[in-house]
Design a protein around this motif. Structure first.
Motif, mmCIF file in Angstrom:
data_model
loop_
_atom_site.group_PDB
_atom_site.id
_atom_site.type_symbol
_atom_site.label_atom_id
_atom_site.label_comp_id
_atom_site.label_asym_id
_atom_site.label_seq_id
_atom_site.Cartn_x
_atom_site.Cartn_y
_atom_site.Cartn_z
ATOM 1 N N LEU A 181 0.825 -1.206 0.000
ATOM 2 C CA LEU A 181 0.000 0.000 0.000
ATOM 3 C C LEU A 181 0.865 1.264 0.000
ATOM 4 O O LEU A 181 0.604 2.209 -0.747
ATOM 5 C CB LEU A 181 -0.929 -0.003 1.214
ATOM 6 C CG LEU A 181 -2.132 -0.936 1.155
ATOM 7 C CD1 LEU A 181 -2.869 -0.936 2.497
ATOM 8 C CD2 LEU A 181 -3.092 -0.525 0.033
ATOM 9 N N LEU A 182 1.878 1.280 0.852
ATOM 10 C CA LEU A 182 2.777 2.444 0.897
ATOM 11 C C LEU A 182 3.464 2.652 -0.451
ATOM 12 O O LEU A 182 3.603 3.792 -0.920
ATOM 13 C CB LEU A 182 3.822 2.260 1.994
ATOM 14 C CG LEU A 182 3.359 2.504 3.433
ATOM 15 C CD1 LEU A 182 4.394 1.993 4.418
ATOM 16 C CD2 LEU A 182 3.099 3.991 3.670
ATOM 17 N N ALA A 183 3.919 1.565 -1.060
ATOM 18 C CA ALA A 183 4.602 1.652 -2.357
ATOM 19 C C ALA A 183 3.696 2.245 -3.430
ATOM 20 O O ALA A 183 4.164 2.892 -4.376
ATOM 21 C CB ALA A 183 5.099 0.274 -2.779
ATOM 22 N N GLY A 210 2.315 7.031 8.123
ATOM 23 C CA GLY A 210 3.369 6.838 7.148
ATOM 24 C C GLY A 210 2.972 7.081 5.708
ATOM 25 O O GLY A 210 1.864 6.745 5.272
ATOM 26 N N ALA A 211 3.922 7.683 4.967
ATOM 27 C CA ALA A 211 3.855 7.815 3.515
ATOM 28 C C ALA A 211 5.299 7.917 3.048
ATOM 29 O O ALA A 211 6.163 8.403 3.788
ATOM 30 C CB ALA A 211 3.081 9.066 3.093
ATOM 31 N N GLY A 228 12.518 -1.307 5.916
ATOM 32 C CA GLY A 228 13.524 -2.119 5.232
ATOM 33 C C GLY A 228 12.966 -2.766 3.974
ATOM 34 O O GLY A 228 13.616 -2.757 2.917
ATOM 35 N N ARG A 229 11.773 -3.310 4.061
ATOM 36 C CA ARG A 229 11.155 -3.950 2.889
ATOM 37 C C ARG A 229 10.727 -2.919 1.848
ATOM 38 O O ARG A 229 10.770 -3.182 0.649
ATOM 39 C CB ARG A 229 9.946 -4.783 3.327
ATOM 40 C CG ARG A 229 10.305 -5.966 4.206
ATOM 41 C CD ARG A 229 9.068 -6.772 4.600
ATOM 42 N NE ARG A 229 9.341 -7.648 5.732
ATOM 43 C CZ ARG A 229 8.473 -8.475 6.264
ATOM 44 N NH1 ARG A 229 7.239 -8.568 5.769
ATOM 45 N NH2 ARG A 229 8.799 -9.236 7.307
ATOM 46 N N LEU A 230 10.322 -1.751 2.319
ATOM 47 C CA LEU A 230 9.899 -0.684 1.409
ATOM 48 C C LEU A 230 11.082 -0.098 0.647
ATOM 49 O O LEU A 230 10.994 0.218 -0.531
ATOM 50 C CB LEU A 230 9.189 0.408 2.213
ATOM 51 C CG LEU A 230 8.526 1.547 1.454
ATOM 52 C CD1 LEU A 230 7.378 1.031 0.589
ATOM 53 C CD2 LEU A 230 8.009 2.606 2.443
ATOM 54 N N GLY A 258 -4.502 1.973 5.836
ATOM 55 C CA GLY A 258 -4.257 0.901 6.778
ATOM 56 C C GLY A 258 -3.588 1.342 8.061
ATOM 57 O O GLY A 258 -3.069 2.461 8.162
ATOM 58 N N ILE A 259 -3.614 0.430 9.038
ATOM 59 C CA ILE A 259 -2.970 0.646 10.337
ATOM 60 C C ILE A 259 -2.269 -0.651 10.718
ATOM 61 O O ILE A 259 -2.887 -1.722 10.729
ATOM 62 C CB ILE A 259 -4.005 0.992 11.434
ATOM 63 C CG1 ILE A 259 -4.810 2.234 11.053
ATOM 64 C CG2 ILE A 259 -3.313 1.196 12.781
ATOM 65 C CD1 ILE A 259 -6.062 2.435 11.908
ATOM 66 N N ILE A 260 -0.989 -0.568 11.026
ATOM 67 C CA ILE A 260 -0.251 -1.727 11.520
ATOM 68 C C ILE A 260 -0.382 -1.757 13.034
ATOM 69 O O ILE A 260 0.072 -0.841 13.719
ATOM 70 C CB ILE A 260 1.230 -1.655 11.113
ATOM 71 C CG1 ILE A 260 1.363 -1.573 9.592
ATOM 72 C CG2 ILE A 260 1.998 -2.863 11.651
ATOM 73 C CD1 ILE A 260 2.762 -1.218 9.119
#
Length: 335
Positions: A17-19, A35-36, A129-131, A164-166
């Motif tokens: 989603l962020l990507a 986050g963005a 890290g994954r982003l 979303g919310i983590i």
């Protein structure tokens, strides 16, 4: 828009989603952030819109490590390296000069500086890290409201406004990070937090100042929390500096009280009108925003009395947030 709740096992969905440029709230050890991707200007602008945040209020850039920060900072001075070694990952935000053009003005407010933070939260480290990109991370709440310390606080404020919310559970610290400005000749704390000026001075080997000034309406603040009203529930907040004064207040069913357990035990008011800050200042730091939110969800409450503390540098962060929530209103000023 549907706002999805993600657990650890769904982290890749949040990354996706962020990507795509969407907004996702994430946990830290202090409060939840919104986050963005920090390099995507439109996504960053959407953060301001979702929060209802003034556009001249710069954002903190959340990174996974010093190496990621170095891609965007114009220079990482020795002072910063000392603090990073001592306090990162952790509740310390460092203000440095930014590489020209590295980040959009929507992040920096058009200033030549930007604030970097590396939180002590494994979920957020895995996320970034994954982003592969830093993310902006203002508190994930409606602007001016108390900062969120649980995923449900975020959901209450931003449901339908973000993707979303983590959910990483309740935050450990409960107050936002310390912000230190290293873009000036003498280091200065722009916003107090868990890490005190004394601790910073000890690591740097030089005196660290504390900002006490206000930002004028025409100026852009260098860091969050310096200019606008913050942390306030709908009902007026009053700071009670002397615990003995709680016994002098005329309470009604429309009055809320936030204080240490030892103070609340002495008050004959309904249980639902009390919110315990815990046994000591450390607990009060953790519980302050939760208490303000507790009473903000009770429309019948028309005034909230909150215990103040005078314990030197250790109470700076707590009193900074409480003073903003109360607009400087103290009970003793009514006598």
């Amino acid at each position: 828009m549907e706002t999805k709740i993600f657990k650890k096992e769904n982290l890749d969905d949040a990354v996706e989603l962020l990507a795509k440029g969407e907004l996702v709230a994430f946990p830290t050890e202090t409060v939840y952030g919104l986050g963005a991707i920090a390099t995507k200007e439109q996504s960053v602008k959407n953060v301001y819109a979702a929060k209802g945040r003034p556009s001249d209020n710069p954002l903190i850039v959340t990174v996974a490590n010093e190496q990621m920060m170095a891609k965007y900072a114009k220079e990482v001075p020795d002072r910063a390296k000392k603090l990073i070694k001592a306090f990162w990952p952790g509740p310390l935000t460092i203000l440095l000069y930014v590489k020209p053009g590295a980040l959009p003005d929507a992040v920096t407010g058009g200033l030549p500086t930007v604030a970097f933070r590396c939180p002590d939260d494994q979920l957020t480290h895995d996320l970034i890290g994954r982003l592969g990109y830093p993310i902006v991370g203002p508190s994930a709440n409606t602007s001016t409201k108390p900062s969120p310390t649980t995923a449900m606080h975020v959901y209450h404020d931003l449901k339908g406004k973000i993707a979303g919310i983590i959910d990483g559970g309740a935050t450990r610290v409960g107050l936002e990070s310390t912000i230190i400005d290293l873009s000036v000749e003498q280091p200065i704390v722009l916003r107090p937090g868990e890490i005190t000026p004394e601790q910073l001075s000890s690591v740097l080997g030089e005196k660290v100042l504390i900002n006490t000034g206000k930002v004028s309406d025409k100026d852009i603040p260098k860091a969050p929390g310096m200019k606008y009203r913050h942390y306030a529930p709908s009902a007026p907040v009053v700071i009670v500096d002397n615990p003995e004064d709680f016994k002098k207040i005329n309470y009604s069913e429309k009055t809320g009280v936030m204080a240490l357990e030892t103070v609340l035990e002495q008050l004959s008011i309904p249980t639902e009108n009390k919110f315990s800050l815990g046994q000591d200042l450390t607990a009060a730091d953790h519980n302050l925003f939760g208490g303000l939110r507790y009473f903000d969800e009770m429309p019948e409450i028309e005034q909230i009395f909150v215990q103040g503390f005078d314990e030197g540098e250790t109470s700076l962060a707590y009193m900074n947030r409480l003073s903003k929530a109360a607009a400087g209103h103290h009970y003793r000023n009514n006598n």
